[in-house]
Write an enzyme that holds these catalytic residues in place. Structure first.
Site, mmCIF file in Angstrom:
data_model
loop_
_atom_site.group_PDB
_atom_site.id
_atom_site.type_symbol
_atom_site.label_atom_id
_atom_site.label_comp_id
_atom_site.label_asym_id
_atom_site.label_seq_id
_atom_site.Cartn_x
_atom_site.Cartn_y
_atom_site.Cartn_z
ATOM 1 N N HIS A 131 0.869 -1.184 0.000
ATOM 2 C CA HIS A 131 0.000 0.000 0.000
ATOM 3 C C HIS A 131 0.901 1.228 0.000
ATOM 4 O O HIS A 131 1.235 1.773 1.049
ATOM 5 C CB HIS A 131 -0.915 -0.007 1.229
ATOM 6 C CG HIS A 131 -1.925 1.093 1.239
ATOM 7 N ND1 HIS A 131 -3.090 1.026 1.970
ATOM 8 C CD2 HIS A 131 -1.956 2.298 0.619
ATOM 9 C CE1 HIS A 131 -3.790 2.139 1.791
ATOM 10 N NE2 HIS A 131 -3.110 2.925 0.985
ATOM 11 N N GLU B 184 -2.580 -1.669 -3.205
ATOM 12 C CA GLU B 184 -3.709 -0.977 -2.585
ATOM 13 C C GLU B 184 -3.446 0.521 -2.586
ATOM 14 O O GLU B 184 -2.297 0.958 -2.488
ATOM 15 C CB GLU B 184 -3.877 -1.421 -1.128
ATOM 16 C CG GLU B 184 -4.153 -2.883 -0.929
ATOM 17 C CD GLU B 184 -4.317 -3.224 0.550
ATOM 18 O OE1 GLU B 184 -4.062 -2.343 1.405
ATOM 19 O OE2 GLU B 184 -4.693 -4.360 0.845
ATOM 20 N N HIS C 106 -7.324 -7.038 7.271
ATOM 21 C CA HIS C 106 -7.087 -6.116 8.375
ATOM 22 C C HIS C 106 -7.205 -6.855 9.705
ATOM 23 O O HIS C 106 -8.253 -7.386 10.054
ATOM 24 C CB HIS C 106 -8.031 -4.911 8.375
ATOM 25 C CG HIS C 106 -7.346 -3.646 8.817
ATOM 26 N ND1 HIS C 106 -6.617 -2.855 7.961
ATOM 27 C CD2 HIS C 106 -7.242 -3.061 10.028
ATOM 28 C CE1 HIS C 106 -6.115 -1.826 8.616
ATOM 29 N NE2 HIS C 106 -6.467 -1.938 9.875
#
Length: 250
Positions: A44, A76, A200
């Site tokens: 990310h 991401e 997550h």
């Protein structure tokens, strides 16, 4: 098919960035993870490059292409023009779009598809035109109408935000309630023709119940918990432990 594991390398990169030194090596630990059974690598990149740096991306792309061509690269990020151009240059197999403000410490909510659907539709089309699978970060709160709106954007998958589930590690009753909400959201996504990922705060302890409730879960992307376990067990054994928690025989 068993749920696959994509190892998020952000925490490795953040540890590296504490010093002006090249270790721990993002590339080397990515290689160990893939050799141990991970199906892909996730990053990310944020505008301030506080963990993954833009210079890491072609290195990871080359690692997969040259040594693990069956693996996938998942990038991401918030769909700014700079991020979209970055994806078009690196050509990951999957792009996961998130609604983060650049200043956020980490992703902590999904898109509001009632508000954001019109904005996301041309972005999804742009990425898919380049051959990338597109997944959209979504709250797993059982909002079935929102899932239907997700399908209208043209996305291939949603990624369920599992932070609330991981956050109640010391409250099994609450975890069970949130797990059922995640499951109902996934069921609605499958009914709409969408694939489902999740990510997550997932751990070896809470993954089996998630996979049992969502047996068609395509992929989990895990970084923080996996990196923490790697300090204790080593990266290779940690990846094998997470793969087993996903229901794989490794």
């Amino acid at each position: 098919m068993p749920t696959t594991l994509s190892v998020n390398l952000n925490a490795v990169a953040m540890l590296r960035n504490r010093r002006d030194l090249p270790w721990p090596s993002v590339e080397a630990l990515g290689r160990i993870a893939l050799a141990a059974g991970a199906a892909g690598l996730t990053v990310h990149p944020r505008p301030d490059q506080r963990h993954i740096r833009f210079s890491d991306l072609p290195v990871i792309r080359a690692l997969i292409d040259d040594e693990f061509p069956q693996a996938e690269f998942n990038i991401e990020g918030y769909p700014s023009e700079d991020f979209l151009a970055l994806c078009e240059r690196i050509e990951p197999e999957q792009v996961t779009l998130v609604p983060d403000d650049p200043s956020q410490a980490t992703s902590d909510h999904g898109f509001d598809f009632r508000r954001d659907g019109e904005m996301l539709t041309p972005i999804v089309a742009r990425l898919k035109k380049k051959g990338m699978r597109v997944s959209l970060f979504a709250d797993g709160d059982g909002d079935l109408e929102a899932v239907a709106l997700t399908k209208a954007t043209g996305a291939d998958r949603i990624e369920l935000y599992t932070g609330p589930y991981g956050g109640c590690f010391d409250d099994p009753a609450k975890a069970a309630v949130i797990l059922e909400e995640l499951g109902r959201t996934a069921d609605a996504a499958f009914s709409a023709g969408l694939g489902v990922n999740a990510g997550h705060d997932l751990t070896v302890a809470n993954l089996p119940a998630l996979v049992k409730r969502i047996p068609r879960l395509a992929e989990v992307s895990i970084g923080h918990g996996l990196t923490a376990d790697a300090l204790e067990y080593g990266m290779a054994e940690t990846v094998r432990r997470f793969c087993r928690a996903c229901g794989q025989s490794v």
